[in-house]
Write a protein that holds these residues in place. Structure first.
Motif, PDB file in Angstrom:
ATOM      1  N   GLU A  84       0.817  -1.217   0.000  1.00 27.28           N
ATOM      2  CA  GLU A  84       0.000   0.000   0.000  1.00 27.28           C
ATOM      3  C   GLU A  84       0.852   1.269   0.000  1.00 27.28           C
ATOM      4  OE1 GLU A  84      -2.509  -0.230   3.415  1.00 27.28           O
ATOM      5  OE2 GLU A  84      -3.226  -2.246   2.913  1.00 27.28           O
ATOM      6  N   GLY A  85       2.168   1.104   0.091  1.00 29.12           N
ATOM      7  CA  GLY A  85       3.050   2.260   0.159  1.00 29.12           C
ATOM      8  C   GLY A  85       2.921   3.029   1.462  1.00 29.12           C
ATOM      9  N   LYS A  86       2.587   2.321   2.550  1.00 22.12           N
ATOM     10  CA  LYS A  86       2.379   2.955   3.852  1.00 22.12           C
ATOM     11  C   LYS A  86       3.466   2.563   4.844  1.00 22.12           C
ATOM     12  CE  LYS A  86      -1.704   3.122   5.683  1.00 22.12           C
ATOM     13  NZ  LYS A  86      -3.022   2.703   6.223  1.00 22.12           N
ATOM     14  N   LYS A  87       3.661   3.409   5.823  1.00 22.73           N
ATOM     15  CA  LYS A  87       4.589   3.133   6.899  1.00 22.73           C
ATOM     16  C   LYS A  87       3.839   2.562   8.102  1.00 22.73           C
ATOM     17  CE  LYS A  87       7.900   4.695   4.401  1.00 22.73           C
ATOM     18  NZ  LYS A  87       8.912   5.672   4.829  1.00 22.73           N
ATOM     19  N   ALA A  88       4.542   1.780   8.906  1.00 25.11           N
ATOM     20  CA  ALA A  88       3.916   1.117  10.052  1.00 25.11           C
ATOM     21  C   ALA A  88       3.909   2.031  11.275  1.00 25.11           C
ATOM     22  CB  ALA A  88       4.672  -0.168  10.379  1.00 25.11           C
ATOM     23  N   PHE A  89       2.786   1.973  11.990  1.00 24.39           N
ATOM     24  CA  PHE A  89       2.731   2.631  13.294  1.00 24.39           C
ATOM     25  C   PHE A  89       2.628   1.552  14.359  1.00 24.39           C
ATOM     26  CE2 PHE A  89       0.383   4.595  16.871  1.00 24.39           C
ATOM     27  CZ  PHE A  89       1.370   5.501  17.235  1.00 24.39           C
ATOM     28  N   VAL A  90       3.648   1.492  15.204  1.00 18.76           N
ATOM     29  CA  VAL A  90       3.732   0.502  16.278  1.00 18.76           C
ATOM     30  C   VAL A  90       3.526   1.233  17.601  1.00 18.76           C
ATOM     31  CG1 VAL A  90       5.147  -1.295  17.335  1.00 18.76           C
ATOM     32  CG2 VAL A  90       5.391  -0.804  14.879  1.00 18.76           C
ATOM     33  N   ALA A  91       2.627   0.732  18.429  1.00 13.25           N
ATOM     34  CA  ALA A  91       2.323   1.406  19.692  1.00 13.25           C
ATOM     35  C   ALA A  91       2.574   0.466  20.865  1.00 13.25           C
ATOM     36  CB  ALA A  91       0.879   1.889  19.711  1.00 13.25           C
ATOM     37  N   TYR A  92       3.148   1.025  21.916  1.00 13.45           N
ATOM     38  CA  TYR A  92       3.507   0.254  23.113  1.00 13.45           C
ATOM     39  C   TYR A  92       2.616   0.657  24.280  1.00 13.45           C
ATOM     40  CZ  TYR A  92       6.249  -1.088  27.261  1.00 13.45           C
ATOM     41  OH  TYR A  92       6.653  -1.608  28.462  1.00 13.45           O
ATOM     42  N   GLY A 118      -5.664   3.030  14.412  1.00 14.53           N
ATOM     43  CA  GLY A 118      -4.627   3.082  13.387  1.00 14.53           C
ATOM     44  C   GLY A 118      -3.339   2.379  13.724  1.00 14.53           C
ATOM     45  N   VAL A 119      -3.333   1.620  14.813  1.00 15.34           N
ATOM     46  CA  VAL A 119      -2.113   0.905  15.200  1.00 15.34           C
ATOM     47  C   VAL A 119      -1.942  -0.338  14.332  1.00 15.34           C
ATOM     48  CG1 VAL A 119      -0.959  -0.344  17.078  1.00 15.34           C
ATOM     49  CG2 VAL A 119      -2.232   1.763  17.562  1.00 15.34           C
ATOM     50  N   ASP A 120      -0.767  -0.486  13.748  1.00 23.04           N
ATOM     51  CA  ASP A 120      -0.484  -1.630  12.875  1.00 23.04           C
ATOM     52  C   ASP A 120       0.083  -2.820  13.632  1.00 23.04           C
ATOM     53  OD1 ASP A 120      -1.121  -0.372  10.258  1.00 23.04           O
ATOM     54  OD2 ASP A 120       0.513   0.970  10.825  1.00 23.04           O
ATOM     55  N   VAL A 121       0.886  -2.560  14.646  1.00 25.65           N
ATOM     56  CA  VAL A 121       1.480  -3.606  15.474  1.00 25.65           C
ATOM     57  C   VAL A 121       1.398  -3.138  16.926  1.00 25.65           C
ATOM     58  CG1 VAL A 121       3.554  -4.965  16.001  1.00 25.65           C
ATOM     59  CG2 VAL A 121       3.088  -4.275  13.631  1.00 25.65           C
ATOM     60  N   VAL A 157      -6.122 -10.701  13.642  1.00 20.07           N
ATOM     61  CA  VAL A 157      -5.324 -10.145  12.554  1.00 20.07           C
ATOM     62  C   VAL A 157      -4.173  -9.271  13.041  1.00 20.07           C
ATOM     63  CG1 VAL A 157      -5.394  -8.691  10.492  1.00 20.07           C
ATOM     64  CG2 VAL A 157      -7.319 -10.205  10.991  1.00 20.07           C
ATOM     65  N   THR A 158      -4.420  -8.420  14.028  1.00 16.02           N
ATOM     66  CA  THR A 158      -3.425  -7.455  14.471  1.00 16.02           C
ATOM     67  C   THR A 158      -2.237  -8.145  15.141  1.00 16.02           C
ATOM     68  OG1 THR A 158      -5.175  -5.831  14.836  1.00 16.02           O
ATOM     69  CG2 THR A 158      -3.025  -5.383  15.863  1.00 16.02           C
ATOM     70  N   PRO A 159      -1.018  -7.886  14.681  1.00 14.54           N
ATOM     71  CA  PRO A 159       0.159  -8.505  15.297  1.00 14.54           C
ATOM     72  C   PRO A 159       0.398  -8.000  16.718  1.00 14.54           C
ATOM     73  CG  PRO A 159       0.672  -7.638  13.107  1.00 14.54           C
ATOM     74  CD  PRO A 159      -0.646  -7.081  13.489  1.00 14.54           C
ATOM     75  N   ILE A 160       0.821  -8.904  17.581  1.00 18.03           N
ATOM     76  CA  ILE A 160       1.157  -8.562  18.965  1.00 18.03           C
ATOM     77  C   ILE A 160       2.581  -9.010  19.257  1.00 18.03           C
ATOM     78  CG2 ILE A 160       0.652  -8.974  21.410  1.00 18.03           C
ATOM     79  CD1 ILE A 160      -2.254  -9.448  20.603  1.00 18.03           C
ATOM     80  N   VAL A 161       3.383  -8.067  19.725  1.00 17.84           N
ATOM     81  CA  VAL A 161       4.757  -8.344  20.144  1.00 17.84           C
ATOM     82  C   VAL A 161       4.838  -8.143  21.647  1.00 17.84           C
ATOM     83  CG1 VAL A 161       7.165  -7.629  19.957  1.00 17.84           C
ATOM     84  CG2 VAL A 161       5.701  -7.593  17.926  1.00 17.84           C
TER      85      VAL A 161
END
Length: 263
Positions: free
Chosen positions: A14-22, A44-47, A94-98
């Motif tokens: 999609e040509g988008k950057k990831a937003f990762v939130a802690y 809007g959180v991706d990871v 679906v949403t990745p969790i680290v």
């Protein structure tokens, strides 16, 4: 392919950057942190990075240290953190969790048991900041063999001699720590970060996301603009510590995510 791999592939297409939130699990209690966690994808959180509270978080500044202490004071445990992931997975597969934290609680549980339990709960990746590559046999390799991404940190002091070792068993993405020091201590600068991200990307096909020192939508935009995405932690955790409601926290998360996605 893990959920992390799939998410970064989709963003790239999609040509988008990831937003990762802690956020810190259990801060200030399970109900509040779970409400924030469940609302993150819509904001809007991706990871999602879920902190495992620990008594001696050496890489973290006062904001996240206090969050961990609040969580521990409230009775948060490693099992309850895994239970939060399992609860989240009931409505979001679906949403990745680290899971991010330190090795002691995992060692206490037993690495093999932890890996099995994390997979069962629905965890996708691990960041264990005090396990260097020399200790990969402890957790990194068992986790990778089981299907969990093991995400390594690279820093401004990771020189060209050290970098291949850091990248050796890394998967999912590379987390570039934008500043020397602890979380929340100083602002990331795109002019400093850009060349370092390029140096890392010359040695790996993995996405490189940048964390530490990003606290505004504008900073998220500029830092994500020179990387594959950005991580925001202390700025979100600070709002929780101020007693903001999950809705108020998520409104700010949405602003930060919009900044990263506009890069």
């Amino acid at each position: 392919m893990t959920r992390i791999d799939a998410r970064f592939a989709a963003l790239k297409a999609e040509g988008k950057k990831a937003f990762v939130a802690y956020i810190m699990a259990g801060d200030p209690d399970i109900e509040t942190s779970l409400a924030v966690m469940k609302g993150m994808p819509a904001a809007g959180v991706d990871v999602i990075e879920l902190g495992m509270p620990f008594t001696d978080p050496m890489a973290d500044g006062p904001t996240i240290q206090l969050a961990g202490q609040r969580a521990l004071d409230g009775g948060q445990t490693l099992q309850k953190t895994l239970d939060m992931v399992a609860e989240f997975r009931k409505t979001d597969d679906v949403t990745p969790i680290v899971m991010m934290g330190y090795y002691n609680p995992i060692y206490n549980r037993g690495s093999e048991k932890f890996v099995a339990d994390a997979l069962k709960a629905g965890v996708d990746g691990l960041i264990v900041v005090d396990l260097p590559p020399e200790e990969d046999a402890e957790l990194c390799i068992p986790a990778k063999n089981a299907g969990l991404n093991f995400i390594r940190l690279a820093t401004p002091t990771t020189d060209d001699k050290r970098l291949p070792k850091v990248l050796q068993n890394t998967s999912g993405f590379v987390y570039y720590v934008s500043v020397t020091g602890i979380t929340g201590s100083q602002a990331a600068q795109a002019g400093d970060v850009g060349p370092e991200v390029a140096r890392i990307k010359a040695s790996t096909d993995l996405p490189v996301v940048v964390g530490f020192g990003i606290s505004t939508p504008e900073a998220a935009r500029t830092i994500a603009g020179v990387a594959d995405g950005c991580v925001v932690g202390s700025a979100i955790v600070k709002l929780v510590g101020e007693g903001k409601s999950p809705a108020e926290v998520l409104a700010r998360v949405a602003e930060l995510a919009a900044g990263a996605h506009s890069a």
